[in-house]
Design a protein around this motif. Structure first.
Motif, PDB file in Angstrom:
ATOM      1  N   ASP A  34       0.821  -1.207   0.000  1.00 55.19           N
ATOM      2  CA  ASP A  34       0.000   0.000   0.000  1.00 55.19           C
ATOM      3  C   ASP A  34       0.856   1.259   0.000  1.00 55.19           C
ATOM      4  N   THR A  49      -5.425   9.817  -2.119  1.00 56.45           N
ATOM      5  CA  THR A  49      -5.883   8.472  -2.441  1.00 56.45           C
ATOM      6  C   THR A  49      -4.862   7.448  -1.967  1.00 56.45           C
ATOM      7  N   GLN A  50      -5.283   6.197  -1.901  1.00 59.31           N
ATOM      8  CA  GLN A  50      -4.398   5.091  -1.544  1.00 59.31           C
ATOM      9  C   GLN A  50      -4.431   4.069  -2.672  1.00 59.31           C
ATOM     10  N   GLU A  51      -3.264   3.550  -3.032  1.00 58.29           N
ATOM     11  CA  GLU A  51      -3.172   2.593  -4.122  1.00 58.29           C
ATOM     12  C   GLU A  51      -2.322   1.392  -3.709  1.00 58.29           C
ATOM     13  N   LYS A  52      -2.580   0.271  -4.370  1.00 60.94           N
ATOM     14  CA  LYS A  52      -1.745  -0.922  -4.194  1.00 60.94           C
ATOM     15  C   LYS A  52      -0.770  -1.025  -5.364  1.00 60.94           C
ATOM     16  N   TRP A  58       3.673   1.877  -8.371  1.00 63.61           N
ATOM     17  CA  TRP A  58       2.455   2.507  -7.882  1.00 63.61           C
ATOM     18  C   TRP A  58       2.114   3.679  -8.806  1.00 63.61           C
ATOM     19  N   PHE A  60      -0.631   6.765  -9.344  1.00 61.78           N
ATOM     20  CA  PHE A  60      -1.725   7.579  -8.817  1.00 61.78           C
ATOM     21  C   PHE A  60      -2.186   8.546  -9.904  1.00 61.78           C
TER      22      PHE A  60
END
Length: 430
Positions: A34, A49-52, A58, A60
């Motif tokens: 994460d 925002t949060q991304e995997k 990663w 965004f």
């Protein structure tokens, strides 16, 4: 109808044009999934925002226009990478060693340039004075003396002027940092309060996203002296108008500054002003009001769900049953904690005998340091191991360590001691 359709098409095209991507690459052995993207508002990080990650990349997508400071935080390994946005795609590659960032390679033009500029500025401010002193002990005709002179001349030279058209944020940051905050600024050109007020009032939105606002306000307060703090603040707020978004951001920053420096008289004065505003409150000021309301005398201390607690089977702060609770925010790297917590430890058995429980929430980042330290502490210990990124920093309005709260059996705040001596005095175990 045709006009409306045309306008909508133009707006949609603008939004597509304004969007940019942030791409972070890491080696395959980096053990995190994460990542969280933040922008900046004054001195406060705002989650976007949060991304995997996918194959250790990663990506965004930022949907609107933004120029300013950004960061990506990896909560699993407690790594942070800082960069800037000039509303264009951002590409960063990280060199990782033992799950920690060893080096950062900026692959986009703006961040590569900003990185070089920052490195040069730091050398100019920190290294140049030292080299100038060392030079006095070496003759110019020696190899080392010649090398010293060359480096001093290089660092003393004027920084390259950044084209504001090509790099608007870098130009904005460098120009205003040099004018208002640089240690190497010409003393004869020292700015006064009116110049700072004019700048804060007339600057564009990059002031909030640049990281300059907080140090600029501290410089402004210092320039007015300790004897006229109220006069300085009122003068600034009268000019900005606290009903405006900028006025509220500045008011929020000032409340936090007064809190951090334990200037309670001024904090309470301007916190009261903020509470009594009749206009629409911005998210930034609302968050300051909420975090302060959470820890007012008599308020119910917000519950906290433990992460990996030691010395308890309780799942949360509220699950701990006691006549009184001492909450302490601390860190193994905090020198004041190093001197204060042993005094609390000396009296812990007496406190426990009175059904008083100690709950220590750590702002550590290094698990080994934290684990070694709490081995000596028999009270309840817990930590997110995220330092000042810990969730409870904002919830409980923590600005320094150690910070203490005393709660009653119903988890209401009944005392806010400044030092461990105040804690022991309150319970008469000193």
């Amino acid at each position: 109808m045709k006009k409306i359709y045309t306008l909508s098409a133009v707006l949609a095209a603008f939004m597509m044009q304004a969007q940019f991507k942030v791409t972070i690459q890491t080696p395959a052995d980096f053990k995190d999934q994460d990542a969280i993207l933040y922008t900046l508002n004054g001195s406060r990080d705002i989650i976007v925002t949060q991304e995997k990650g996918r194959n250790n990349v990663w990506t965004f997508k930022y949907p609107s226009h933004y120029m300013g400071m950004m960061k990506v935080y990896f909560p699993g390994t407690n790594n942070t990478i800082n960069f800037i946005s000039e509303n264009k795609d951002i590409n960063v590659k990280l060199d990782i060693q033992n799950n920690k960032i060893k080096d950062v390679l900026y692959l986009d033009e703006a961040n590569e340039l900003m990185s070089k500029q920052q490195e040069g500025s730091q050398k100019k401010e920190l290294i140049l004075p030292a080299l100038t002193q060392i030079k006095e002990y070496y003759k110019d005709n020696t190899d080392f003396g010649k090398a010293l002179k060359t480096e001093i001349d290089r660092l003393s030279g004027k920084s390259a002027v950044i084209d504001a058209t090509s790099h608007p944020f870098i130009s904005y940051y460098n120009t205003n940092y040099s004018k208002f905050l640089s240690n190497t600024a010409d003393p004869s050109k020292k700015v006064n309060q009116d110049e700072i007020i004019n700048f804060i009032d007339k600057s564009n939105d990059m002031l909030e996203s640049s990281s300059l606002l907080r140090p600029l306000l501290v410089a402004y307060l210092n320039s007015g002296g300790n004897t006229n703090v109220t006069g300085s603040v009122d003068k600034l707020l009268d000019r900005l108008k606290v009903e405006t978004p900028r006025g509220q951001t500045v008011l929020s920053e000032l409340i936090d500054i007064f809190d951090a420096y334990q200037m309670d008289e001024f904090k309470n004065k301007y916190l009261s002003l903020a509470k009594n505003l009749k206009c629409t409150i911005t998210d930034r000021l609302a968050s300051t009001l909420k975090s302060n309301a959470n820890v007012e005398m008599g308020a119910a201390f917000p519950n906290y769900k433990f992460q990996s607690p030691a010395n308890t089977t309780a799942k949360s702060l509220y699950d701990v049953k006691a006549d009184k609770k001492v909450i302490v925010f601390w860190s193994s790297t905090c020198s004041h904690c190093e001197s204060e917590l042993p005094k609390l430890l000396d009296k812990y058995n007496e406190l426990k005998g009175k059904n008083i429980q100690v709950i220590a929430l750590s702002l550590d980042v290094d698990k080994n340091s934290y684990t070694k330290k709490i081995a000596a502490f028999p009270w309840i210990n817990d930590s997110e191991l995220r330092g000042w990124n810990s969730s409870y920093v904002d919830t409980y309005n923590v600005h320094a360590t150690p910070t203490y709260f005393i709660l009653d059996a119903n988890n209401k705040i009944i005392n806010k001691p400044e030092h461990v001596g105040d804690v022991l005095e309150y319970f008469k175990v000193k």
